[in-house]
Design a protein around this motif. Structure first.
Motif, PDB file in Angstrom:
ATOM      1  N   ALA A  93      24.340   3.513  80.873  1.00  0.00           N
ATOM      2  CA  ALA A  93      24.395   4.851  81.471  1.00  0.00           C
ATOM      3  C   ALA A  93      23.718   5.789  80.473  1.00  0.00           C
ATOM      4  N   LYS A  94      23.848   7.107  80.706  1.00  0.00           N
ATOM      5  CA  LYS A  94      23.279   8.037  79.732  1.00  0.00           C
ATOM      6  C   LYS A  94      24.222   9.202  79.498  1.00  0.00           C
ATOM      7  N   LEU A  95      24.218   9.670  78.241  1.00  0.00           N
ATOM      8  CA  LEU A  95      24.940  10.875  77.856  1.00  0.00           C
ATOM      9  C   LEU A  95      23.943  12.024  77.831  1.00  0.00           C
ATOM     10  N   VAL A  96      24.298  13.127  78.458  1.00  0.00           N
ATOM     11  CA  VAL A  96      23.430  14.301  78.500  1.00  0.00           C
ATOM     12  C   VAL A  96      24.122  15.439  77.769  1.00  0.00           C
ATOM     13  N   THR A  97      23.468  15.969  76.738  1.00  0.00           N
ATOM     14  CA  THR A  97      23.998  17.095  75.981  1.00  0.00           C
ATOM     15  C   THR A  97      22.883  18.135  75.837  1.00  0.00           C
ATOM     16  N   SER A  98      23.171  19.193  75.094  1.00  0.00           N
ATOM     17  CA  SER A  98      22.146  20.210  74.857  1.00  0.00           C
ATOM     18  C   SER A  98      20.995  19.665  74.026  1.00  0.00           C
ATOM     19  N   GLN A  99      21.196  18.496  73.370  1.00  0.00           N
ATOM     20  CA  GLN A  99      20.144  17.898  72.561  1.00  0.00           C
ATOM     21  C   GLN A  99      19.228  16.980  73.365  1.00  0.00           C
ATOM     22  N   GLY A 100      19.624  16.638  74.584  1.00  0.00           N
ATOM     23  CA  GLY A 100      18.765  15.788  75.396  1.00  0.00           C
ATOM     24  C   GLY A 100      19.547  14.743  76.165  1.00  0.00           C
ATOM     25  N   GLU A 101      18.848  13.663  76.560  1.00  0.00           N
ATOM     26  CA  GLU A 101      19.426  12.572  77.339  1.00  0.00           C
ATOM     27  C   GLU A 101      19.352  11.293  76.511  1.00  0.00           C
TER      28      GLU A 101
ATOM     29  N   GLU B 162      27.905  15.335  79.337  1.00  0.00           N
ATOM     30  CA  GLU B 162      28.074  14.727  80.658  1.00  0.00           C
ATOM     31  C   GLU B 162      27.683  13.261  80.606  1.00  0.00           C
ATOM     32  N   LEU B 163      28.419  12.455  81.357  1.00  0.00           N
ATOM     33  CA  LEU B 163      28.062  11.061  81.570  1.00  0.00           C
ATOM     34  C   LEU B 163      27.340  10.966  82.902  1.00  0.00           C
ATOM     35  N   HIS B 164      26.107  10.449  82.885  1.00  0.00           N
ATOM     36  CA  HIS B 164      25.322  10.276  84.101  1.00  0.00           C
ATOM     37  C   HIS B 164      25.196   8.787  84.385  1.00  0.00           C
ATOM     38  N   MET B 165      25.685   8.355  85.538  1.00  0.00           N
ATOM     39  CA  MET B 165      25.576   6.969  85.949  1.00  0.00           C
ATOM     40  C   MET B 165      24.251   6.734  86.666  1.00  0.00           C
ATOM     41  N   PRO B 166      23.706   5.509  86.612  1.00  0.00           N
ATOM     42  CA  PRO B 166      22.422   5.239  87.272  1.00  0.00           C
ATOM     43  C   PRO B 166      22.420   5.548  88.766  1.00  0.00           C
ATOM     44  N   ALA B 167      23.582   5.402  89.428  1.00  0.00           N
ATOM     45  CA  ALA B 167      23.649   5.651  90.869  1.00  0.00           C
ATOM     46  C   ALA B 167      23.761   7.133  91.206  1.00  0.00           C
ATOM     47  N   GLY B 168      23.887   8.005  90.192  1.00  0.00           N
ATOM     48  CA  GLY B 168      23.890   9.439  90.448  1.00  0.00           C
ATOM     49  C   GLY B 168      25.167  10.180  90.124  1.00  0.00           C
ATOM     50  N   GLY B 169      26.244   9.476  89.819  1.00  0.00           N
ATOM     51  CA  GLY B 169      27.501  10.141  89.484  1.00  0.00           C
ATOM     52  C   GLY B 169      27.420  10.877  88.156  1.00  0.00           C
ATOM     53  N   VAL B 170      28.034  12.066  88.085  1.00  0.00           N
ATOM     54  CA  VAL B 170      28.038  12.882  86.870  1.00  0.00           C
ATOM     55  C   VAL B 170      29.486  13.240  86.522  1.00  0.00           C
ATOM     56  N   TYR B 171      29.871  13.024  85.252  1.00  0.00           N
ATOM     57  CA  TYR B 171      31.242  13.252  84.823  1.00  0.00           C
ATOM     58  C   TYR B 171      31.242  14.095  83.545  1.00  0.00           C
ATOM     59  N   ALA B 172      31.963  15.214  83.565  1.00  0.00           N
ATOM     60  CA  ALA B 172      32.053  16.096  82.400  1.00  0.00           C
ATOM     61  C   ALA B 172      32.990  15.487  81.362  1.00  0.00           C
ATOM     62  N   LEU B 173      32.577  15.535  80.087  1.00  0.00           N
ATOM     63  CA  LEU B 173      33.320  14.891  79.006  1.00  0.00           C
ATOM     64  C   LEU B 173      33.606  15.854  77.865  1.00  0.00           C
TER      65      LEU B 173
END
Length: 224
Positions: A46-54, A82-93
């Protein structure tokens, strides 16, 4: 909030490049003493998205309380996360801990764990894509041109260029950004739309190389 479900797991020797789809429930005994039963995801990219990037990560454990992920470099900082799943789900962490390239996060909102797991497996062949931007040099047998990458995956990339390339034309991509030099990455043009092109790499990047290159482009200090 009880963070017992977010404590660092014992170290293992799992292959981080072998992204599997196995989902295991550790059972009642494994859940004893935790705020929520832990479900193992061995191993899901998956990917973590922050103010520094993906940034690429691998999900190791998930519960109703939060998640544990494996990284290929130091954990990125910056809120929100945020956690971004490949299928499109986004979860705030919210970050809880980091140790030895593993990190634990708690969910800010209530999460349906079964939905997260099922969602992540809904499109098992969909590759992880990062919205990263960096300049590259494109070489052919007859010319050398500049371009800007706008999207990157293990299998290919999307870029914009004023140069003209034909469908199925072979290209050599190179760049020297973030302190990491990439030379002669070979690819073929799969589609074009105005100045935008989609290419597929001749050799798929390993998950580790993909993750570390993306981090070096966005935040070089994360690379040891």
């Amino acid at each position: 909030m009880d963070h017992a479900a977010l404590t660092p797991p014992a170290h293992d020797n799992s292959d981080d490049d072998a992204v599997q789809d196995n989902v295991q429930d550790n059972g009642p005994g494994a859940a004893e003493g935790r705020a929520a039963p832990r479900t193992s995801l061995l191993i899901r990219a998956a990917k973590l998205v922050t103010s520094q990037g993906e940034f690429v990560c691998v999900l190791r454990d998930v519960s109703e309380t939060g998640i544990c992920v494996r990284l290929f470099h130091s954990a990125p900082a910056g809120d929100p996360v945020e956690l971004h799943m490949p299928a499109g789900g986004v979860y705030a962490l919210r970050s809880v801990w980091e140790k030895d390239r593993e990190a634990g996060f708690e969910f800010i909102e209530n999460v349906d764990v079964s939905q997260l797991i099922n969602e992540s497996g809904e499109y098992p062949k969909r590759g992880l894509r990062l919205g990263v931007y960096f300049p590259i040099t494109i070489s052919t047998l007859t010319q050398s041109s500049e371009a800007l990458v706008e999207n990157l995956s293990q299998q290919g990339a999307r870029f914009e260029s004023d140069a003209k390339f034909a469908i199925d034309q072979s290209l050599r991509l190179s760049c020297d950004e973030g302190g990491v030099a990439v030379k002669d990455l070979r690819a073929k043009v799969r589609w074009r739309r105005d100045k935008q092109y989609g290419v597929v790499f001749d050799d798929t990047l390993t998950l580790s190389d993909f993750a570390r290159f993306a981090a070096s482009i966005q935040c070089p200090r994360l690379i040891d």
